[in-house]
Write a protein that holds these residues in place. Structure first.
Motif, short mmCIF file in Angstrom:
data_model
loop_
_atom_site.label_atom_id
_atom_site.label_comp_id
_atom_site.label_asym_id
_atom_site.label_seq_id
_atom_site.Cartn_x
_atom_site.Cartn_y
_atom_site.Cartn_z
N SER A 268 4.33 30.35 -31.27
CA SER A 268 4.17 29.08 -30.58
C SER A 268 5.51 28.36 -30.53
CB SER A 268 3.15 28.20 -31.31
OG SER A 268 1.87 28.77 -31.26
N GLY A 269 5.72 27.58 -29.48
CA GLY A 269 6.95 26.81 -29.33
C GLY A 269 7.32 26.65 -27.87
N LYS A 270 8.48 26.05 -27.62
CA LYS A 270 8.93 25.80 -26.25
C LYS A 270 9.66 27.03 -25.71
CE LYS A 270 9.94 21.87 -24.75
NZ LYS A 270 9.78 20.91 -23.74
N VAL A 271 9.29 27.41 -24.50
CA VAL A 271 9.99 28.46 -23.76
C VAL A 271 10.35 27.88 -22.40
CG1 VAL A 271 8.85 30.37 -24.95
CG2 VAL A 271 7.90 29.52 -22.81
N PHE A 272 11.28 28.53 -21.71
CA PHE A 272 11.73 28.07 -20.41
C PHE A 272 11.41 29.11 -19.36
CE2 PHE A 272 13.91 25.60 -23.51
CZ PHE A 272 13.88 24.32 -22.98
N PHE A 273 10.37 28.81 -18.56
CA PHE A 273 9.96 29.69 -17.48
C PHE A 273 10.88 29.48 -16.28
CE2 PHE A 273 5.96 29.39 -19.86
CZ PHE A 273 5.56 30.71 -19.87
N CYS A 274 11.21 30.55 -15.60
CA CYS A 274 12.08 30.49 -14.43
C CYS A 274 11.43 29.67 -13.32
CB CYS A 274 12.35 31.92 -13.94
SG CYS A 274 13.33 31.97 -12.43
N GLY A 275 12.20 28.78 -12.71
CA GLY A 275 11.73 27.98 -11.60
C GLY A 275 12.23 28.48 -10.26
N CYS A 276 13.36 29.19 -10.26
CA CYS A 276 13.94 29.66 -9.00
C CYS A 276 13.37 31.01 -8.56
CB CYS A 276 15.46 29.74 -9.09
SG CYS A 276 16.13 31.09 -10.09
N LYS A 277 12.68 31.68 -9.46
CA LYS A 277 12.02 32.97 -9.20
C LYS A 277 13.01 34.11 -8.96
CE LYS A 277 8.42 30.39 -9.38
NZ LYS A 277 7.69 30.25 -10.60
N ARG A 278 14.26 33.94 -9.41
CA ARG A 278 15.29 34.98 -9.24
C ARG A 278 15.72 35.63 -10.57
NH1 ARG A 278 13.87 32.87 -4.95
NH2 ARG A 278 14.98 33.06 -3.00
N THR A 279 15.08 35.23 -11.66
CA THR A 279 15.45 35.73 -12.98
C THR A 279 15.30 37.25 -13.09
OG1 THR A 279 15.08 35.47 -15.36
CG2 THR A 279 13.13 35.36 -13.96
N LYS A 280 16.14 37.84 -13.89
CA LYS A 280 16.02 39.28 -14.19
C LYS A 280 15.25 39.50 -15.49
CE LYS A 280 20.07 40.72 -11.55
NZ LYS A 280 19.82 39.72 -10.58
N THR A 281 14.89 38.40 -16.17
CA THR A 281 14.13 38.46 -17.42
C THR A 281 12.77 37.81 -17.22
OG1 THR A 281 15.19 36.43 -18.20
CG2 THR A 281 16.19 38.52 -18.88
N ARG A 282 12.08 38.22 -16.16
CA ARG A 282 10.78 37.62 -15.80
C ARG A 282 9.80 37.62 -16.96
NH1 ARG A 282 9.10 39.72 -10.02
NH2 ARG A 282 7.26 40.05 -11.20
N PRO A 283 9.16 36.53 -17.23
CA PRO A 283 9.11 35.28 -16.49
C PRO A 283 10.07 34.20 -16.99
CG PRO A 283 7.40 35.22 -18.14
CD PRO A 283 8.12 36.57 -18.28
N LEU A 284 10.90 34.52 -17.97
CA LEU A 284 11.74 33.50 -18.58
C LEU A 284 13.08 33.34 -17.85
CD1 LEU A 284 11.02 34.38 -22.32
CD2 LEU A 284 9.85 32.74 -20.84
N CYS A 285 13.60 32.13 -17.90
CA CYS A 285 14.85 31.80 -17.23
C CYS A 285 16.03 32.55 -17.83
CB CYS A 285 15.09 30.29 -17.36
SG CYS A 285 16.64 29.73 -16.65
N ASP A 286 16.89 33.08 -16.96
CA ASP A 286 18.12 33.73 -17.41
C ASP A 286 19.36 33.03 -16.86
OD1 ASP A 286 18.29 34.49 -14.75
OD2 ASP A 286 18.35 36.64 -15.14
N GLY A 287 19.16 31.85 -16.24
CA GLY A 287 20.29 31.09 -15.68
C GLY A 287 20.61 31.44 -14.24
N SER A 288 19.82 32.28 -13.60
CA SER A 288 20.09 32.68 -12.21
C SER A 288 20.16 31.49 -11.26
CB SER A 288 19.00 33.65 -11.71
OG SER A 288 19.08 34.88 -12.38
N HIS A 289 19.46 30.41 -11.57
CA HIS A 289 19.45 29.23 -10.70
C HIS A 289 20.84 28.62 -10.55
CE1 HIS A 289 18.85 27.66 -14.80
NE2 HIS A 289 19.52 26.61 -14.38
N LYS A 290 21.73 28.87 -11.49
CA LYS A 290 23.08 28.29 -11.44
C LYS A 290 23.91 28.85 -10.28
CE LYS A 290 23.07 27.48 -16.37
NZ LYS A 290 23.61 27.89 -17.67
N SER A 291 23.52 30.01 -9.76
CA SER A 291 24.28 30.62 -8.67
C SER A 291 23.63 30.39 -7.30
CB SER A 291 24.45 32.12 -8.91
OG SER A 291 23.20 32.78 -8.88
N LEU A 292 22.60 29.57 -7.22
CA LEU A 292 21.93 29.31 -5.94
C LEU A 292 22.57 28.14 -5.21
CD1 LEU A 292 18.21 29.72 -7.03
CD2 LEU A 292 19.63 31.35 -5.83
#
Length: 79
Positions: free
Chosen positions: A55-79
């Motif tokens: 249990s705890g906080k996780v960060f789900f990808c919002g841009c849908k471009r992550t390579k570590t689905r479903p969690l954010c890998d920072g891909s949104h920074k290059s959009l």
């Protein structure tokens, strides 16, 4: 291939519970972001099942471009 809709250009911080199952929206069309509401029907996308090991906080990808689905890998920074 069709690209998913960018729901937002940042992750969704969510408190998750160990033992619970989550269905992450991969198409970006869900009105219940970051989770699936069935809006992908008729598209090539399907939700990604996530079962946290603790249990705890996780960060789900919002841009849908992550390579570590479903969690954010920072891909949104290059959009």
């Amino acid at each position: 291939m069709v690209d998913p809709v960018i729901a937002q250009k940042s992750p969704y911080g969510v408190d998750v519970e160990k033992g619970k199952t989550y269905a992450w929206c991969a198409c970006g069309r869900s009105a219940n972001q970051p989770f699936c509401d069935g809006s992908h029907k008729g598209s090539p996308f399907s939700p990604v099942v996530y079962k946290p090991d603790k249990s705890g906080k996780v960060f789900f990808c919002g841009c849908k471009r992550t390579k570590t689905r479903p969690l954010c890998d920072g891909s949104h920074k290059s959009l």
